[in-house]
Design a protein around this motif. Sequence first.
Motif: not given
Length: 487
Positions: A196-214
Amino acid sequence: MDKRERLVVEHVPKGLLIGGRWQPAASAAEFEVEDPSLATPLCAVPDAGAEDGLAALAAAGEAQPGWAAVPPRERGDILRRAYEELIRRQDELALLMTLEMGKPVAESRGEVGYAAEFFRWFSEEAVRIDGGWQTAPDGGGRIWTMREPVGPALLITPWNFPMAMGTRKIGPAVAAGCTMVVKPAHQTPLSMLALAGILQEAGLPDGVLNVVTTTRPAEVCEPLLRDGRIRKLSFTGSTAVGRRLLARSADQVLRTSMELGGNAPFIVCADADLDKAVSGAVTAKMRNIGEACTAANRLYVHASLAEEFTGRLAERLAALPVGRGTEPGIQVGPLIDAAARRKVADLVDDARRGGARAVLGGEPVDDLPGYFYPPTVLADVPPDGRLLREEIFGPVAPVVTFESDDEAIALANNTVHGLVSYVFTESLRGALRYAESLEAGMIGLNKGLVSTPAAPFGGIKHSGLGREGGRLGIEEFLETKYVALDA
């Protein structure tokens, strides 16, 4: 952990990713991620609850209209940049995966490369989404079809391929223009957080990918499945959990993709090339320590070859070093946790009580910390043995003999599962018969590895619904709209 291992773990974001922000769980709860080779904790990550899941869905829903309007080329470029970053950081990500999952570093490195290929493949598929235009048969108008993203998707990924199963779902969702809530397995969340961090760095806009660990997947996911904003569910995991998710998806009539359990037969015909067959069996059985839905679960060998095949397979598996996956030369790491090792041991014990003979292994490893079980080959396996009906998910190869092709096909198809089947034969006529007769979504013909991003992956019967990868993979995230024109 040594210094390098500690740095790799520290480099991973330790939060829930919601609307582009890394944050703690609303309750501030956390859970520990364990190194299965040492049975010791690596770090802690947030333990999300229902409130966090719904916040992630709200972010995905808010981002959906804008993300769907982003040009396909831009979506593809984001995936391409993420692909390149995965390749650049392959060694670091492989070590991280080994620490949380246990597989040897060399195999983890292979998975990172495989995972990256899904991003490259779907970066190219993003610009190939098409529609149709034709004159109505009666000439009275035009038929126009277009493809649109299905909408926000819930993606649930397993622990055994913690990065590749993520990219195999995220890649087509991004390419199609869908936003996502991703729930990774609690045993292996770090690979997904790094991704997910890599996709953020690649320019994926906020809210497109959300990750919940549980550690409470039902508490987090069930409110999402009841919420009308989720329009798609993609799940990889056990058949039992898949059935429950399908039932819970019915109320909102969700689009579903299910990649569920397997019980793969591995058939060695009388005319098989034994060298190929043994090598194929090692690959099909031992990939990922046997913790794969595609793993050869039942080895059916023609009676004329059984003794030699079994001996040679045991010899090959005996030569595989067992130990912590970070150590040089190790080829067999630990199972994921104590429950997994206990299940494998129970299945082997059940078979031996029924008369099976351990040609190799058959007892847990006691001189190593962690959850190790040695490569095991069983002969004289009873036909009612549980390990012929249940998914072993470990390095155990039960060998059963057969006398005819008809018998082999009947044995192979005698299961509720239908993910993959393997056949080794030098006969073209025989190969065609097996390929057409075996009840499976995929066939490995003289080949012990079927997975590739360019091919449709999936099964039939209780092994699932839909396909991932290949040209069909993006279809799971697209709807077809038909417009009737009076023109």
